[in-house]
Write an enzyme that holds these catalytic residues in place. Structure first.
Site, short mmCIF file in Angstrom:
data_model
loop_
_atom_site.label_atom_id
_atom_site.label_comp_id
_atom_site.label_asym_id
_atom_site.label_seq_id
_atom_site.Cartn_x
_atom_site.Cartn_y
_atom_site.Cartn_z
N PRO A 1 21.95 -27.68 -24.25
CA PRO A 1 21.48 -28.59 -23.19
C PRO A 1 22.57 -28.77 -22.12
O PRO A 1 23.72 -29.01 -22.46
CB PRO A 1 21.21 -29.91 -23.91
CG PRO A 1 21.24 -29.60 -25.37
CD PRO A 1 22.04 -28.35 -25.55
N GLU A 2 22.19 -28.62 -20.86
CA GLU A 2 23.11 -28.85 -19.75
C GLU A 2 22.60 -30.06 -18.97
O GLU A 2 21.69 -30.75 -19.43
CB GLU A 2 23.22 -27.59 -18.88
CG GLU A 2 23.73 -26.38 -19.68
CD GLU A 2 23.86 -25.10 -18.84
OE1 GLU A 2 24.03 -25.19 -17.61
OE2 GLU A 2 23.77 -24.00 -19.43
N ARG B 1 42.60 -22.18 -6.61
CA ARG B 1 42.21 -21.84 -7.98
C ARG B 1 41.98 -20.34 -8.08
O ARG B 1 41.22 -19.77 -7.30
CB ARG B 1 40.92 -22.60 -8.38
CG ARG B 1 41.06 -24.11 -8.38
CD ARG B 1 42.05 -24.62 -9.40
NE ARG B 1 41.71 -24.30 -10.77
CZ ARG B 1 41.14 -25.16 -11.63
NH1 ARG B 1 40.88 -26.40 -11.26
NH2 ARG B 1 40.86 -24.76 -12.85
#
Ligand SMILES: [Zn+2]
Length: 273
Positions: free
Chosen positions: A2-3, A151
């Protein structure tokens, strides 16, 4: 797993049934599901409390209690929270039942036993390190741009890093990158400001659309009433077997591994870095 859209759906669908209810008992079929405090304290702190609210942060559900403490649940890979009539028989995968003063009661079902419950005074001791919520007003393209600056990690890995942005996992990272036409191995810090704007919009569109479809039932995700979500029927790349054709250009979808996670993308629509 589940997100954000699945956990948001669970929160929305549990809310009207549990807020205002008092916990009259707890049955633990597997005590390992309680991370903190001790099982004995978990019982004594939870039983008798009224549930005063329910919120989502990332993939965590946060139940507030009259004592000021919070019950936090993470469903991990295979967990679901099901509303069942009182005295309904628990199937063999139910690890905990929270009994309430009015029907229904709450079954925490988790075949793989990876789900976790915490009962703590301060939610930030569990969720304090999460990145921004992608659907909140404060999450702007500028915020995404600042977080991406310098990043070097692949954008796919950053999107599924919960400290970078909360709630997105493997499925919705793949979907958002496809919608933004960005290759999963692109270095986060190398995206142009136009690409960042596209990605910001894609993240929000993909998540809102999946919430509208009540989450994706690709595996063991169930809504609290036991039915399935339909968001996976809209997926363009996520969970596609390699070789399925891109709905935009007809090129076969490819699978690569990014930081140990299978990632699906269209090599034509999302060209190589
Ligand atoms: Zn394509």
């Amino acid at each position: 797993m589940p997100e954000l859209p699945e956990v948001e759906t669970i929160k929305n669908e549990l809310l009207p049934h549990i807020v205002g209810r008092r916990v009259t008992g707890v049955t633990l079929f597997w005590e390992g599901i309680v991370r903190q405090p001790s099982v004995k304290e978990f019982y004594s702190h939870l039983i008798g409390q009224r549930l005063t609210g329910l919120a989502r942060r990332g993939k965590y559900l946060i139940f507030s209690l009259t004592s000021g403490e919070v019950l936090i649940i993470h469903l991990k890979m295979t967990g679901s929270l099901l509303l069942k009539p009182a005295l309904a028989e628990a199937d063999k995968f139910v690890r905990a039942v929270i009994h309430l003063d009015k029907e229904p009661e709450l079954h925490f079902r988790d075949p793989r036993k990876l789900g976790v419950m915490w009962l703590v005074e301060d939610a930030s001791s569990v969720v304090g390190k999460l990145g921004p919520e992608p659907l909140e007003a404060g999450f702007t393209p500028q915020v995404l741009s600042q977080r991406l600056a310098n990043r070097t990690a692949p954008i796919k890995a950053l999107l599924s890093d919960q400290t970078f942005i909360a709630g997105i996992g493997n499925m919705y990272a793949d979907e958002a990158l496809f919608a933004a036409r960005i290759h999963p191995l692109r270095s986060g810090g190398n995206l142009s400001s136009e690409e960042i704007e596209h990605l910001h919009r894609a993240i929000q569109q993909v998540l809102w659309s999946a919430i509208g479809n009540k989450g994706a039932s690709t595996d063991t995700y169930f809504r609290p009433d036991g039915t399935r979500g339909t968001a996976h029927f809209q997926f363009q790349v996520a969970h596609r077997l390699s070789g399925k054709l891109c709905s935009v250009c007809g090129t076969p979808i490819e699978r690569i591994v990014v930081r140990n996670r299978g990632s699906y993308f269209c090599p034509h629509c999302q060209p190589d870095p």
